[in-house]
Write a protein that holds these residues in place. Structure first.
Motif, short mmCIF file in Angstrom:
data_model
loop_
_atom_site.label_atom_id
_atom_site.label_comp_id
_atom_site.label_asym_id
_atom_site.label_seq_id
_atom_site.Cartn_x
_atom_site.Cartn_y
_atom_site.Cartn_z
N ASP A 66 3.53 71.25 -29.54
CA ASP A 66 3.01 72.19 -30.52
C ASP A 66 1.49 72.31 -30.44
OD1 ASP A 66 5.59 72.56 -31.29
OD2 ASP A 66 5.40 71.62 -33.25
N HIS A 88 -0.09 80.51 -29.16
CA HIS A 88 -0.22 80.95 -30.55
C HIS A 88 -1.63 81.40 -30.89
CE1 HIS A 88 3.48 78.18 -31.43
NE2 HIS A 88 3.73 79.17 -30.60
N ALA A 95 2.96 81.20 -36.78
CA ALA A 95 1.92 80.77 -37.71
C ALA A 95 2.49 79.90 -38.81
CB ALA A 95 1.22 82.00 -38.30
N GLU A 96 3.66 80.25 -39.31
CA GLU A 96 4.26 79.49 -40.41
C GLU A 96 4.75 78.12 -39.96
OE1 GLU A 96 8.04 79.79 -43.56
OE2 GLU A 96 7.51 81.52 -42.29
N TYR A 97 5.45 78.06 -38.84
CA TYR A 97 6.08 76.81 -38.42
C TYR A 97 5.16 75.91 -37.60
CZ TYR A 97 10.56 78.36 -40.23
OH TYR A 97 11.56 78.77 -41.08
N ASN A 98 4.07 76.46 -37.08
CA ASN A 98 3.11 75.63 -36.34
C ASN A 98 1.74 75.73 -37.01
OD1 ASN A 98 2.55 73.80 -34.29
ND2 ASN A 98 1.91 75.37 -32.84
N ARG A 99 1.75 75.78 -38.32
CA ARG A 99 0.55 76.06 -39.11
C ARG A 99 -0.61 75.12 -38.80
NH1 ARG A 99 -1.21 74.04 -44.07
NH2 ARG A 99 -2.59 75.45 -45.24
N GLU A 100 -0.38 73.81 -38.86
CA GLU A 100 -1.47 72.85 -38.69
C GLU A 100 -2.10 72.94 -37.30
OE1 GLU A 100 -2.82 71.13 -41.07
OE2 GLU A 100 -1.36 71.98 -42.48
N ILE A 113 -2.07 75.52 -35.23
CA ILE A 113 -2.76 76.80 -35.06
C ILE A 113 -4.10 76.77 -35.79
CG2 ILE A 113 -2.71 79.25 -35.66
CD1 ILE A 113 0.20 79.31 -35.02
N LEU A 114 -4.12 76.23 -37.01
CA LEU A 114 -5.38 76.13 -37.74
C LEU A 114 -6.39 75.28 -36.98
CD1 LEU A 114 -4.21 75.75 -41.46
CD2 LEU A 114 -5.50 77.66 -40.47
#
Length: 283
Positions: free
Chosen positions: A171, A179, A230-235, A237-238
């Motif tokens: 991820d 992403h 974006a939702e499921y790999n939020r951390e 991606i941020l």
């Protein structure tokens, strides 16, 4: 081998066609009757239906649905399956999927075929799509070695480049090269649309050529897929977005202070290392 595929879109259909060419018996499941008809007509599947129960005799099932549907699909499949059946997925996010899926099904193996295009649906399927492309499997300490090796054998048969990574490693890496580019590309298009002068915006659209096309391509893909990344790999991606923002701030500072040597150094470094990310892939 009897192989099941849930979700006969770009990835699922491409897998189905390849596996059938190798002599495997492929059973597909889709929500749309029209997709099932197309899958049989195009010889993507031997049989296709809208009924998950049709997969009860399969040995390995590939779940190629959108990310948000993977866990619900496994939950719906469980009553129909023999305990030895292997389930794998094709989602581009792994940690959130693998943790829960392994709890639900002992013979689950996380997977991510890293191939595709900006299109979606069965009409976009490609023959030999996965050849010479990365295919990542993400085992954990709970993953069955037998199940892992059986999935790996099928991946090798696609002539994919097989990699193993933990779900977290996957991820974090994919956030950088898949992403983040989607978010950056979408932001580029959005920034252009915020040009206040309509004449300038019109000229920009008319002048846009290969550079803009290449940079904006991934941001013009499937909106639902991008949102779920974006939702499921939020951390992850941020994390990548914050670091990317820092680099942009550095570039802005260099231009503001007319530090042209810094800009040249940045571009020179990029020129020299770009192929390290692309390797033998298309450039």
């Amino acid at each position: 081998m009897k192989i099941g595929i849930v979700g006969i879109g770009l990835i699922g259909a491409s897998l189905g066609w390849d596996f059938r060419q190798m002599g495997h018996h492929v059973i597909g499941v889709s929500r749309q009757h029209s997709t099932c008809t197309t899958a049989e007509r195009e010889e993507i599947c031997d049989r296709a239906s809208c009924n998950l129960a049709s997969l009860q005799d399969t040995e390995i099932i590939f779940i190629c649905t959108p990310i948000a549907a993977i866990i619900p699909t496994i939950e719906q499949l469980i009553p129909h399956l023999h305990p030895d059946t292997i389930i794998t997925d094709a989602g581009s996010v792994k940690e959130a999927i693998v943790d829960r899926s392994t709890e639900l099904w002992a013979n689950f193996v996380g997977g991510h075929p890293m191939a595709g295009n900006s299109q979606s649906g069965i009409a976009a399927f490609e023959k030999r799509l996965f050849a010479d492309r990365p295919y990542v499997l993400t085992p954990t300490s709970k993953t069955s070695p037998i199940a892992l090796e059986r999935v790996a054998e099928l991946v090798r048969s696609l002539n994919s480049i097989l990699y193993y990574a933990t779900p977290e490693q996957h991820d974090l890496a994919v956030a950088w090269i898949s992403h983040l580019p989607i978010m950056v590309s979408a932001s580029l298009i959005s920034a252009c649309l915020h040009e206040a002068d309509p004449t300038i915006l019109d000229f920009a659209k008319k002048f846009a050529s290969t550079g803009f096309r290449d940079t904006s391509r991934v941001g013009g893909g499937n909106p639902e897929m991008g949102m779920m990344m974006a939702e499921y790999n939020r951390e992850a991606i941020l994390r990548s977005l914050y670091q990317y923002r820092d680099r942009l701030d550095t570039v802005i500072g260099s231009i503001e202070t007319q530090a042209w040597t810094e800009i040249k150094d940045l571009l020179s470094t990029n020129q020299s290392v770009r192929n390290d990310f692309l390797d033998s892939k298309d450039v």
